[in-house]
Design an enzyme around this catalytic site. Sequence first.
Site, PDB file in Angstrom:
ATOM      1  N   LYS A 188       0.718  -0.844  -0.277  1.00 26.15           N
ATOM      2  CA  LYS A 188      -0.375   0.116   0.059  1.00 26.15           C
ATOM      3  C   LYS A 188       0.881   1.437   0.179  1.00 26.15           C
ATOM      4  O   LYS A 188       1.164   1.460   1.380  1.00 26.15           O
ATOM      5  CB  LYS A 188      -0.542   0.819   1.258  1.00 26.15           C
ATOM      6  CG  LYS A 188      -1.917   1.103   0.963  1.00 26.15           C
ATOM      7  CD  LYS A 188      -2.217   2.244   0.971  1.00 26.15           C
ATOM      8  CE  LYS A 188      -2.083   2.959   1.732  1.00 26.15           C
ATOM      9  NZ  LYS A 188      -1.204   4.008   1.341  1.00 26.15           N
ATOM     10  N   CYS A 297      14.227  10.645   6.686  1.00 23.03           N
ATOM     11  CA  CYS A 297      13.979  10.069   7.907  1.00 23.03           C
ATOM     12  C   CYS A 297      15.686  10.431   9.241  1.00 23.03           C
ATOM     13  O   CYS A 297      15.767  10.223   9.684  1.00 23.03           O
ATOM     14  CB  CYS A 297      13.518   9.291   8.598  1.00 23.03           C
ATOM     15  SG  CYS A 297      14.540   8.274   6.808  1.00 23.03           S
ATOM     16  N   GLU A 394      10.430  16.758  14.263  1.00 19.79           N
ATOM     17  CA  GLU A 394      11.508  15.988  13.516  1.00 19.79           C
ATOM     18  C   GLU A 394      10.514  16.784  11.834  1.00 19.79           C
ATOM     19  O   GLU A 394       9.238  16.873  11.664  1.00 19.79           O
ATOM     20  CB  GLU A 394      10.205  14.482  12.621  1.00 19.79           C
ATOM     21  CG  GLU A 394      11.023  14.225  11.110  1.00 19.79           C
ATOM     22  CD  GLU A 394      10.408  12.962  10.890  1.00 19.79           C
ATOM     23  OE1 GLU A 394       9.376  12.231  10.764  1.00 19.79           O
ATOM     24  OE2 GLU A 394      11.443  11.956  10.465  1.00 19.79           O
TER      25      GLU A 394
HETATM   26  N1  LIG Z   1      12.617   5.065   9.446  1.00 19.49           N
HETATM   27  C1  LIG Z   1      12.480   4.784   8.014  1.00 19.49           C
HETATM   28  O1  LIG Z   1      13.443   4.104   7.348  1.00 19.49           O
HETATM   29  C2  LIG Z   1      11.950   6.369   7.647  1.00 19.49           C
HETATM   30  C3  LIG Z   1      11.863   5.945   6.094  1.00 19.49           C
HETATM   31  C4  LIG Z   1      11.510   7.370   5.381  1.00 19.49           C
HETATM   32  C5  LIG Z   1      10.419   7.812   6.037  1.00 19.49           C
HETATM   33  N2  LIG Z   1       9.935   7.977   7.272  1.00 19.49           N
HETATM   34  C6  LIG Z   1       9.433   8.805   8.262  1.00 19.49           C
HETATM   35  O2  LIG Z   1       7.752   8.662   7.186  1.00 19.49           O
HETATM   36  C7  LIG Z   1       7.346   9.697   7.713  1.00 19.49           C
HETATM   37  C8  LIG Z   1       6.769  10.438   6.504  1.00 19.49           C
HETATM   38  O3  LIG Z   1       6.007  10.093   5.890  1.00 19.49           O
HETATM   39  P1  LIG Z   1       4.808   9.793   5.615  1.00 19.49           P
HETATM   40  O4  LIG Z   1       4.200  11.201   5.482  1.00 19.49           O
HETATM   41  O5  LIG Z   1       4.087   9.756   4.396  1.00 19.49           O
HETATM   42  O6  LIG Z   1       4.135   8.694   6.778  1.00 19.49           O
HETATM   43  P2  LIG Z   1       2.843   8.668   7.452  1.00 19.49           P
HETATM   44  O7  LIG Z   1       2.710   8.088   8.457  1.00 19.49           O
HETATM   45  O8  LIG Z   1       2.298   9.754   6.904  1.00 19.49           O
HETATM   46  O9  LIG Z   1       2.227   7.889   5.942  1.00 19.49           O
HETATM   47  C9  LIG Z   1       2.714   6.733   5.377  1.00 19.49           C
HETATM   48  C10 LIG Z   1       1.661   5.703   4.933  1.00 19.49           C
HETATM   49  O10 LIG Z   1       1.121   5.884   5.767  1.00 19.49           O
HETATM   50  C11 LIG Z   1      -0.310   5.359   5.302  1.00 19.49           C
HETATM   51  N3  LIG Z   1      -0.897   6.166   6.002  1.00 19.49           N
HETATM   52  C12 LIG Z   1      -1.038   7.182   6.410  1.00 19.49           C
HETATM   53  N4  LIG Z   1      -2.352   7.552   7.841  1.00 19.49           N
HETATM   54  C13 LIG Z   1      -2.648   6.303   8.710  1.00 19.49           C
HETATM   55  C14 LIG Z   1      -4.115   6.130   8.965  1.00 19.49           C
HETATM   56  N5  LIG Z   1      -4.450   6.816   9.735  1.00 19.49           N
HETATM   57  N6  LIG Z   1      -3.884   4.354   8.712  1.00 19.49           N
HETATM   58  C15 LIG Z   1      -2.988   3.941   7.932  1.00 19.49           C
HETATM   59  N7  LIG Z   1      -2.312   4.587   6.909  1.00 19.49           N
HETATM   60  C16 LIG Z   1      -2.486   5.419   7.089  1.00 19.49           C
HETATM   61  C17 LIG Z   1       0.172   6.150   3.960  1.00 19.49           C
HETATM   62  O11 LIG Z   1      -1.287   6.426   3.528  1.00 19.49           O
HETATM   63  C18 LIG Z   1       1.474   6.323   3.691  1.00 19.49           C
HETATM   64  O12 LIG Z   1       1.260   5.428   3.252  1.00 19.49           O
HETATM   65  C19 LIG Z   1       8.999  10.808   8.381  1.00 19.49           C
HETATM   66  O13 LIG Z   1       7.946  10.843   9.990  1.00 19.49           O
HETATM   67  C20 LIG Z   1       9.364   9.885   8.116  1.00 19.49           C
HETATM   68  O14 LIG Z   1      10.767  10.277   9.127  1.00 19.49           O
HETATM   69  C21 LIG Z   1      10.857   6.902   8.230  1.00 19.49           C
HETATM   70  N1  LIG Z   2      16.993   8.522   3.309  1.00 17.48           N
HETATM   71  C1  LIG Z   2      16.590   7.612   4.379  1.00 17.48           C
HETATM   72  C2  LIG Z   2      14.836   7.250   3.936  1.00 17.48           C
HETATM   73  C3  LIG Z   2      14.693   8.201   5.001  1.00 17.48           C
HETATM   74  O1  LIG Z   2      13.511   9.011   4.912  1.00 17.48           O
HETATM   75  C4  LIG Z   2      17.016   5.839   3.437  1.00 17.48           C
HETATM   76  O2  LIG Z   2      17.774   5.635   3.020  1.00 17.48           O
HETATM   77  O3  LIG Z   2      16.195   5.214   3.730  1.00 17.48           O
END
Ligand SMILES: NC(=O)c1ccc[n+]([C@@H]2O[C@H](COP(=O)([O-])OP(=O)(O)OC[C@H]3O[C@@H](n4cnc5c(N)ncnc54)[C@H](O)[C@@H]3O)[C@@H](O)[C@H]2O)c1
Ligand SMILES: N[C@@H](CC=O)C(=O)O
Length: 497
Positions: A188, A297, A394
């Site tokens: 998804k 992230c 963040e």
């Molecule tokens: N740790 C890592 O490897 C990593 C990598 C990339 C991004 N991130 C994190 O992702 C975040 C940014 O991404 P984002 O804004 O897409 O995150 P998000 O949590 O809003 O969304 C992520 C996914 O969850 C879905 N989603 C949103 N609301 C939902 C709900 N209520 N119930 C179920 N699913 C839902 C979204 O459609 C999307 O597919 C940041 O906090 C970033 O740090 C972490």
């Molecule tokens: N840069 C990260 C993605 C985080 O947003 C990664 O390498 O996985």
Amino acid sequence: MKLTNTLSTMLDDPRLFRQHAYVNGKWTHGDGGREETVFDPATGEVIGYIPWLEAHQIREAVDAADAAFVHWRALRADERAERLMAWHDLLQAHREDLAIIMTLEQGKPLPDARGEVEYGASFVRWFAEEGKRTFGETIPSHIPNAALGTLKEPVGIATLITPWNFPLAMITRKAAAALAAGCTVVVKPAGETPFSALALAELAERAGIPAGVFNVVLGEPAEVSKILCAEERVKALSFTGSTRVGRLLLEQSAQTVKRVSLELGGNAPFIVGPDMDPKEAAFAAVAAKFQTAGQDCLAANRILVHESIHDEFVEHFAERMAALTVGNGMESEVDLGPLIHRQAVDKAAAIVDDAISRGATLVAGDQTRAPGENFFMPVLLTGVTPQMKVWREENFAPVAGVTAYRDDDEVIEMANDTEYGLAAYVYTHDIRRIWKLLRALEYGMVSVNSVKMTGPPVPFGGVKQSGLGREGGITGIDEYLETKYYCLGALGSVSGS
Ligand SMILES: NC(=O)c1ccc[n+]([C@@H]2O[C@H](COP(=O)([O-])OP(=O)(O)OC[C@H]3O[C@@H](n4cnc5c(N)ncnc54)[C@H](O)[C@@H]3O)[C@@H](O)[C@H]2O)c1
Ligand SMILES: N[C@@H](CC=O)C(=O)O
């Protein structure tokens, strides 16, 4: 259902641009007629439409993954590896088209998008290899005439929920591990960036990955995830996204006791020691902060600089930051594209306002120069304190906050003063300081004197509220494997084996 084909005319291979979900090897409409519009964040123009699937269609994806699991797990590891390598080769061959799709839906500059395609493909290659090494163990038996050991078996269907900031690599880092382990997947993707996921599906099909093994469902996020979390047949959930949504999914998965892997938010400290050349450190900090316009992230969120070099560091940082070009990622020489949508711009502005109202100094960041409504000019704040949002949250935007510190103990306390624990950067050449910080920082990943820290061999992941489990590396595949213990008794005289 509405369709638009402007994007496909920009591709060498127009069939990579798909505006349907992909379930059981078929491109699928939403039965209820609901759909979502996808915009280019740089221009605000519509680039396409995607259907929202209904609940029964999400369950059909699980039916398909369930049926396909029987055959996919039965393949030899080297047979799965061949298909994964074919997928890898296709990703490489279509790198330019995939990068164009990504830049148009996500906004990141085209060279960064090309980099992400390579990064994403590198996980497919890595796990194609790792799948051949899911070794079990022989256990010296304590039971007379018995042989003991373990086998590794695929957990079953895995649901993969991914964010918009890395629309391709966050899928392949999960899917390649799951498929190599013998699992089938229901992906998804984020509604903002579905087209990279759908192009991945098109290429998976061409690579000979059978129908039902790799499915992409689209829909209202909370609705889709509730169904997938409640499904007993789904055995694993791997999520990358915000900590807020990660918590929700962990709770929802409890009812069916799934294997849950979470890659969540970060609030990375970037620590600069007193021995550092302030210019070298400032340039590194700029690189660690502004990648993907700060929507990463791993972005350096809190820049902690020793008081003895603070002022010089800030000067060099401001100078380097001023040289960054903000614009449409499809244009050449652009360093920072737009933020994903207007809400992200508003959030960034609110974080900056909050910091200023609590006493931070705005060194640079003139938003009147932003080239469009989704753009946010890089901001440099000094005098940032723990009371400010820019410290606690963040910011996921090109907002850099700098704070001076006195000594190592103080900076350790500052760096750990957050619920997050994904990644930390340390810049110093003093080996004792490096070791002290490395041990004391409560982070899953610590990068010393290097902005780049990720890649396929790396166990990527966080501690505290930044996540559960690790992706990539030699342990990444374990998230999709069960250990089955066996005891073969009454074998005759096998003691000591
Ligand atoms: N740790 C890592 O490897 C990593 C990598 C990339 C991004 N991130 C994190 O992702 C975040 C940014 O991404 P984002 O804004 O897409 O995150 P998000 O949590 O809003 O969304 C992520 C996914 O969850 C879905 N989603 C949103 N609301 C939902 C709900 N209520 N119930 C179920 N699913 C839902 C979204 O459609 C999307 O597919 C940041 O906090 C970033 O740090 C972490
Ligand atoms: N840069 C990260 C993605 C985080 O947003 C990664 O390498 O996985």
